[in-house]
Enzyme design. Structure first.
Site, mmCIF file in Angstrom:
data_model
loop_
_atom_site.group_PDB
_atom_site.id
_atom_site.type_symbol
_atom_site.label_atom_id
_atom_site.label_comp_id
_atom_site.label_asym_id
_atom_site.label_seq_id
_atom_site.Cartn_x
_atom_site.Cartn_y
_atom_site.Cartn_z
ATOM 1 N N PHE A 124 0.859 -1.178 0.000
ATOM 2 C CA PHE A 124 0.000 0.000 0.000
ATOM 3 C C PHE A 124 0.893 1.225 0.000
ATOM 4 O O PHE A 124 1.787 1.350 0.833
ATOM 5 C CB PHE A 124 -0.905 0.031 1.235
ATOM 6 C CG PHE A 124 -1.792 1.246 1.275
ATOM 7 C CD1 PHE A 124 -2.910 1.331 0.458
ATOM 8 C CD2 PHE A 124 -1.502 2.315 2.106
ATOM 9 C CE1 PHE A 124 -3.717 2.464 0.470
ATOM 10 C CE2 PHE A 124 -2.309 3.454 2.126
ATOM 11 C CZ PHE A 124 -3.422 3.527 1.309
ATOM 12 N N ASP A 209 9.210 2.427 1.279
ATOM 13 C CA ASP A 209 8.060 3.127 1.830
ATOM 14 C C ASP A 209 8.040 2.809 3.319
ATOM 15 O O ASP A 209 7.597 1.736 3.724
ATOM 16 C CB ASP A 209 6.777 2.655 1.119
ATOM 17 C CG ASP A 209 5.519 3.316 1.694
ATOM 18 O OD1 ASP A 209 5.611 3.918 2.787
ATOM 19 O OD2 ASP A 209 4.459 3.218 1.056
ATOM 20 N N LYS A 240 3.058 9.783 8.205
ATOM 21 C CA LYS A 240 2.351 9.352 9.423
ATOM 22 C C LYS A 240 2.915 9.893 10.737
ATOM 23 O O LYS A 240 2.572 10.994 11.122
ATOM 24 C CB LYS A 240 2.246 7.819 9.424
ATOM 25 C CG LYS A 240 1.325 7.334 8.295
ATOM 26 C CD LYS A 240 0.649 6.008 8.562
ATOM 27 C CE LYS A 240 -0.581 5.847 7.695
ATOM 28 N NZ LYS A 240 -0.352 5.153 6.434
HETATM 29 C C1 LIG Z 1 -0.608 5.409 5.031
HETATM 30 C C2 LIG Z 1 0.359 4.913 4.061
HETATM 31 C C3 LIG Z 1 0.577 5.574 2.839
HETATM 32 C C4 LIG Z 1 -0.240 6.756 2.381
HETATM 33 O O1 LIG Z 1 -0.161 7.848 3.231
HETATM 34 P P1 LIG Z 1 -1.259 9.017 3.107
HETATM 35 O O2 LIG Z 1 -0.767 10.036 4.107
HETATM 36 O O3 LIG Z 1 -2.574 8.420 3.453
HETATM 37 O O4 LIG Z 1 -1.216 9.515 1.728
HETATM 38 C C5 LIG Z 1 1.544 5.077 2.003
HETATM 39 N N1 LIG Z 1 2.280 3.998 2.341
HETATM 40 C C6 LIG Z 1 2.105 3.354 3.500
HETATM 41 C C7 LIG Z 1 2.962 2.177 3.831
HETATM 42 C C8 LIG Z 1 1.131 3.774 4.398
HETATM 43 O O5 LIG Z 1 0.933 3.101 5.527
#
Ligand SMILES: *Cc1c(COP(=O)(O)O)cnc(C)c1O
Length: 394
Positions: A124, A209, A240
């Site tokens: 994700f 990521d 985050k």
């Molecule tokens: C939450 C998340 C995102 C996206 O972040 P947003 O601030 O919602 O755009 C991307 N990668 C990972 C692994 C995430 O947990």
């Protein structure tokens, strides 16, 4: 827009790991707004940072120097593999910046054909057009048009398959060292080292990521640190926990990876503005503390042991415990959405996840006592799930 299936619940106030409704009902928050409020709710340092910054200057644009932005960038580069930072307002924007940085790197190297971003199933990366196709989750791309050129999907954990996918048009490999949404699946240290080596051999950039697994969540400041310096990325997206609830994201890169990112090639109106940077600084100063990281490892050890106990006592409900540190996935035999409701009925907040998991993502400051309270609530939720499954079978 009706894009959320919301729980019929609202909170008025938060302190540490506790959230309170307007009626005064208390909930134990073991999802932290999906790994965002890592320092808990109402952290005095963050509250002070917002209040002080609000009296000064909110926004000036990146046309001007922003001293706190330079300071936070310096702290991030000191603490990581990176030399340079671009600030964003969200995780998805940090991913977009990472993809652009990778492609522009090859373009600047005279290899404009290297555009492919190889992502993995179960990953994700956010909800922008680029991020959904980079992750390739079928339910998130459906209806949003054909896959644009330059996005390739690999199988999680299949290194042989990955090796075959890397070719003359590959720009970068993009992965979460520990998958969040996908159900807390973790790459092994050996796998990450092998991927780093593959990237070195083929001139492919490695993008991590660490939006969810970074910033202390796994018990190291960044999850890649578990590999003892043998699996550094070239580019990394974070967000985050960086703002602790204020929208702050960042794309970190080596000076080489970012060689194509010259004046005018990227930008953001809000990204890195004085308000965001004041909170980001205050938050990061807490998150880098070795005591906090040690605390995360201690509580995570306790939770892991306790959850394994639950799995032994409720094998009909809990089938696997996975993840790393305080990014914990509990794979269930009963429907995870229902289980989240059972937990909510016990006033415990947990997140969902892929592969029929629920995720425990408590604030990193959760105490062993609070973790133990969470386990008791999980146990009662397991009882309810068991009773429901038995009733359905009868
Ligand atoms: C939450 C998340 C995102 C996206 O972040 P947003 O601030 O919602 O755009 C991307 N990668 C990972 C692994 C995430 O947990």
């Amino acid at each position: 827009m009706g894009v959320y299936q919301r729980a019929p619940l609202a909170f008025e106030r938060g302190r540490g790991v506790k959230l309170f409704t307007a009626e005064g009902d208390e909930y134990l928050d073991c999802m932290a707004g999906i790994a965002v409020t890592a320092l808990g709710h109402g952290h005095p340092k963050l509250v002070e940072a917002v209040q002080t910054a609000a009296e000064k200057v909110w926004h000036t644009s990146n046309i001007f120097r922003i001293p706190d932005q330079e300071k936070l960038a310096g702290m991030l580069t000191d603490a990581t593999f990176a030399d340079v930072v671009f600030f964003t307002n969200s995780g998805a924007e940090a991913i977009e910046c990472a993809i652009k940085t990778a492609r522009k790197h090859h373009w600047a190297n005279g290899q404009p054909e290297r555009i492919d971003i190889i992502g993995f199933d179960g990953s994700f990366h956010g909800r922008t057009i680029g991020a959904i196709f980079a992750a390739g989750n079928p339910s998130y791309v459906e209806g949003f048009g054909p896959t644009p050129p330059g996005f390739v999907q690999a199988k999680f954990g299949d290194l042989e398959g990955l090796r075959e996918l890397v070719g003359p048009t590959t720009a970068a490999i993009l992965l979460e060292p520990v998958q969040g949404e996908g159900g807390a699946r973790s790459w092994s240290e050996a796998e990450l080292k092998a991927i780093r080596q593959l990237c070195d051999e083929t001139g492919t950039l490695l993008i991590y990521d660490e939006i969810q697994c970074g910033l202390g969540r796994t018990g190291k400041l960044f999850a890649y640190e578990w590999c003892d310096g043998a699996a550094y990325p070239d580019i990394m997206a974070v967000a985050k926990a960086l703002g602790g609830g204020f929208p702050v994201g960042a794309c970190l890169a080596t000076i080489n990876a970012a060689k194509g990112m010259t004046p005018g090639s990227h930008g953001s109106t809000y990204g890195g503005n004085p308000m965001a940077m004041a909170v980001g600084l205050a938050s990061f100063e807490e998150l880098v503390k070795p005591e906090l990281l040690e605390h995360v490892r201690d509580v995570a050890g306790f939770l892991s042991q306790q959850l394994t106990g639950l799995k032994d006592r409720y094998p009909d409900v809990v089938v696997d415990i996975r993840g790393k540190g305080l990014l914990i996935g509990v794979k269930l035999a009963t429907p995870n959405r229902e289980f989240m409701q059972h937990a909510r009925d016990e006033h415990l907040l947990i997140a969902g996840g892929g592969d029929n998991c629920v995720r425990l993502l408590p604030p990193l400051v959760i105490t062993v006592e609070e973790a133990s309270e969470a386990i008791q609530k999980m146990e009662r939720a397991c009882e309810t799930a068991r009773a429901k499954a038995k009733a359905a079978a009868a």
